[in-house]
Write a protein that holds these residues in place. Structure first.
Motif, short mmCIF file in Angstrom:
data_model
loop_
_atom_site.label_atom_id
_atom_site.label_comp_id
_atom_site.label_asym_id
_atom_site.label_seq_id
_atom_site.Cartn_x
_atom_site.Cartn_y
_atom_site.Cartn_z
N ARG A 159 -9.08 -32.22 -10.54
CA ARG A 159 -8.71 -33.54 -11.04
C ARG A 159 -8.03 -34.35 -9.95
O ARG A 159 -7.15 -33.87 -9.24
CB ARG A 159 -7.77 -33.39 -12.23
N ALA A 160 -8.45 -35.62 -9.85
CA ALA A 160 -7.85 -36.56 -8.89
C ALA A 160 -7.83 -35.98 -7.49
O ALA A 160 -6.86 -36.07 -6.77
CB ALA A 160 -6.44 -36.94 -9.32
N ALA B 144 -13.86 -42.12 -9.07
CA ALA B 144 -13.01 -43.29 -9.32
C ALA B 144 -12.52 -43.85 -8.00
O ALA B 144 -12.26 -43.12 -7.05
CB ALA B 144 -11.83 -42.89 -10.20
N HIS B 145 -12.39 -45.16 -7.96
CA HIS B 145 -11.91 -45.82 -6.75
C HIS B 145 -10.40 -45.99 -6.79
O HIS B 145 -9.82 -46.23 -7.85
CB HIS B 145 -12.58 -47.18 -6.60
N PRO B 146 -9.74 -45.87 -5.64
CA PRO B 146 -8.29 -46.10 -5.61
C PRO B 146 -7.98 -47.55 -5.94
O PRO B 146 -8.78 -48.45 -5.68
CB PRO B 146 -7.92 -45.76 -4.16
N GLY B 147 -6.85 -47.76 -6.54
CA GLY B 147 -6.47 -49.12 -6.92
C GLY B 147 -7.06 -49.55 -8.23
O GLY B 147 -6.89 -50.71 -8.63
N VAL B 148 -7.75 -48.65 -8.93
CA VAL B 148 -8.34 -48.98 -10.22
C VAL B 148 -7.80 -48.00 -11.25
O VAL B 148 -7.84 -46.79 -11.05
CB VAL B 148 -9.88 -48.90 -10.17
N ASP B 149 -7.28 -48.53 -12.36
CA ASP B 149 -6.79 -47.70 -13.45
C ASP B 149 -7.89 -47.58 -14.50
O ASP B 149 -8.63 -48.53 -14.76
CB ASP B 149 -5.55 -48.33 -14.07
N GLU C 153 -10.98 -37.22 -14.39
CA GLU C 153 -11.54 -36.70 -15.63
C GLU C 153 -10.81 -37.30 -16.82
O GLU C 153 -9.65 -37.70 -16.72
CB GLU C 153 -11.47 -35.17 -15.67
N MET C 154 -11.52 -37.41 -17.92
CA MET C 154 -10.92 -37.89 -19.16
C MET C 154 -11.50 -37.10 -20.33
O MET C 154 -12.64 -36.64 -20.28
CB MET C 154 -11.12 -39.39 -19.34
N LEU C 155 -10.68 -36.95 -21.36
CA LEU C 155 -11.07 -36.20 -22.55
C LEU C 155 -11.56 -37.18 -23.60
O LEU C 155 -10.84 -38.11 -23.98
CB LEU C 155 -9.89 -35.38 -23.07
N LEU C 156 -12.78 -36.98 -24.09
CA LEU C 156 -13.40 -37.89 -25.05
C LEU C 156 -13.95 -37.11 -26.23
O LEU C 156 -14.27 -35.92 -26.11
CB LEU C 156 -14.54 -38.67 -24.38
N ARG C 157 -14.08 -37.79 -27.36
CA ARG C 157 -14.68 -37.17 -28.55
C ARG C 157 -15.89 -37.98 -28.98
O ARG C 157 -15.78 -39.19 -29.21
CB ARG C 157 -13.66 -37.07 -29.68
N LEU C 158 -17.03 -37.31 -29.08
CA LEU C 158 -18.27 -37.97 -29.49
C LEU C 158 -18.28 -38.18 -30.99
O LEU C 158 -17.65 -37.44 -31.76
CB LEU C 158 -19.48 -37.13 -29.07
N ASN C 159 -19.03 -39.18 -31.42
CA ASN C 159 -19.16 -39.44 -32.85
C ASN C 159 -19.94 -38.33 -33.55
O ASN C 159 -19.69 -38.02 -34.72
CB ASN C 159 -19.87 -40.77 -33.08
N ALA C 160 -20.90 -37.73 -32.84
CA ALA C 160 -21.70 -36.63 -33.38
C ALA C 160 -21.79 -35.54 -32.32
O ALA C 160 -21.62 -35.80 -31.13
CB ALA C 160 -23.10 -37.13 -33.75
N PRO C 161 -22.02 -34.30 -32.73
CA PRO C 161 -22.17 -33.23 -31.73
C PRO C 161 -23.23 -33.57 -30.70
O PRO C 161 -24.26 -34.17 -31.03
CB PRO C 161 -22.57 -32.02 -32.58
N GLN D 144 -20.55 -35.26 -11.15
CA GLN D 144 -19.64 -34.18 -11.53
C GLN D 144 -20.07 -33.58 -12.86
O GLN D 144 -20.42 -34.32 -13.79
CB GLN D 144 -18.21 -34.72 -11.64
N PRO D 145 -20.05 -32.25 -13.01
CA PRO D 145 -20.41 -31.66 -14.30
C PRO D 145 -19.35 -31.95 -15.36
O PRO D 145 -18.16 -32.05 -15.06
CB PRO D 145 -20.49 -30.16 -13.99
N ALA D 146 -19.79 -32.08 -16.59
CA ALA D 146 -18.89 -32.27 -17.72
C ALA D 146 -18.74 -30.95 -18.46
O ALA D 146 -19.59 -30.06 -18.36
CB ALA D 146 -19.44 -33.35 -18.66
N SER D 147 -17.66 -30.81 -19.22
CA SER D 147 -17.40 -29.61 -20.01
C SER D 147 -17.39 -29.97 -21.48
O SER D 147 -16.78 -30.96 -21.88
CB SER D 147 -16.07 -28.97 -19.61
#
Length: 273
Positions: free
Chosen positions: A245-246, A158-163, A197-205, A141-144
């Protein structure tokens, strides 16, 4: 720093020599299909075959592309004495880790084929692309990437039954790898997966670094460990950047009918990775 598994270390090591500071940045090809680009640009065929387009001779085709070109033309009705359809030298669409780009290519669009033959010019590929030895592409899947260059919307199967409460972010000077952390909640033996999908912040650009994966999943082997993921800058648009999403997504090779049955609750157990 997150603890790195052997797969993560292998994936990152494969990109350790990527010339991240070279200008211009080397092109990193990906497994993204260009079908969406062709549908969004219906004039591509006229641009290639219209008046003023110079058609090279068959002998001009680089020898390294001949086998693929012959396979593409197999079964076509061609003029006597010809093995290939009309060749065109121009810019063709290719999936890269920064979206679909128009790059020097050899192409054919004969009658009888719905999709064109598009092969990157070998001289251009040799001089302007970079790829780890022994690595094979795999779909993802492409990331943004947000305008700050650090905030990443990461999408994964993601697999069902997994958080998935979070993810480990592994960063080096040349590559970034996101490793979702999954916690099994219930029986996950269903044979379909979900796009999350999840929103993450990298340590560096992110900059010129490559977003990669370990290649785990159905049909993925050792030679996909470290495969690149497409990153689309937010606000650039394009269908390649769109991911629901989902959304239920059947495993590779399953029919649409089986996918509909699974979404209605008719699951075949035991086939999920």
């Amino acid at each position: 720093m997150p603890i790195r598994s052997l797969a993560v270390m292998e994936a990152l090591d494969r990109w350790a020599d990527f010339p991240v500071h070279r200008e211009p940045r080397p092109i990193v090809l990906s497994a993204i299909s260009t079908d969406d680009w062709l549908r969004a640009n219906p004039g591509w065929r006229a641009d290639l075959t219209g008046p003023g387009v110079v058609l090279p001779a068959e002998d001009d085709l680089p020898p390294s592309l001949l086998a693929a070109a012959l396979a593409y033309c197999e079964g076509l009705r061609l003029p006597p004495g010809r093995r290939l359809g009309p060749l065109i030298r121009g810019d063709g669409p290719f999936g890269t880790d920064r979206g679909v780009q128009l790059l020097p290519a050899w192409m054919m669009v004969p009658d009888g084929r719905r999709s064109p033959f598009i092969a990157m010019d070998p001289h251009f590929e040799h001089n302007h692309t970079w790829w780890p030895p022994g690595l094979r592409t795999t779909s993802s899947q492409p990331a943004s990437l947000a305008a700050d260059g650090r905030t990443l919307t990461f999408r994964f199967a993601a697999h069902p039954g997994v958080d998935y409460p979070g993810a480990k972010v592994h960063e080096t000077a040349t590559a970034v790898l996101i490793e979702p952390v999954g916690i099994r909640q219930r029986d996950a033996s269903l044979d379909y997966i979900y796009d999350r999908e999840m929103l993450l912040r990298l340590n560096a650009p992110l900059g010129n670094r490559v977003l990669i994966s370990t290649g785990h999943g159905h049909g993925h082997g050792h030679d996909t460990c470290g495969a690149p993921t497409m990153v689309i800058a937010s606000g650039t648009g394009g269908s390649a950047a769109t991911a629901a999403r989902a959304r239920p997504r059947p495993d590779s090779g399953r029919s649409r009918r089986d996918a509909r049955r699974r979404r209605r609750g008719h699951h075949r157990p035991g086939s999920a990775a």
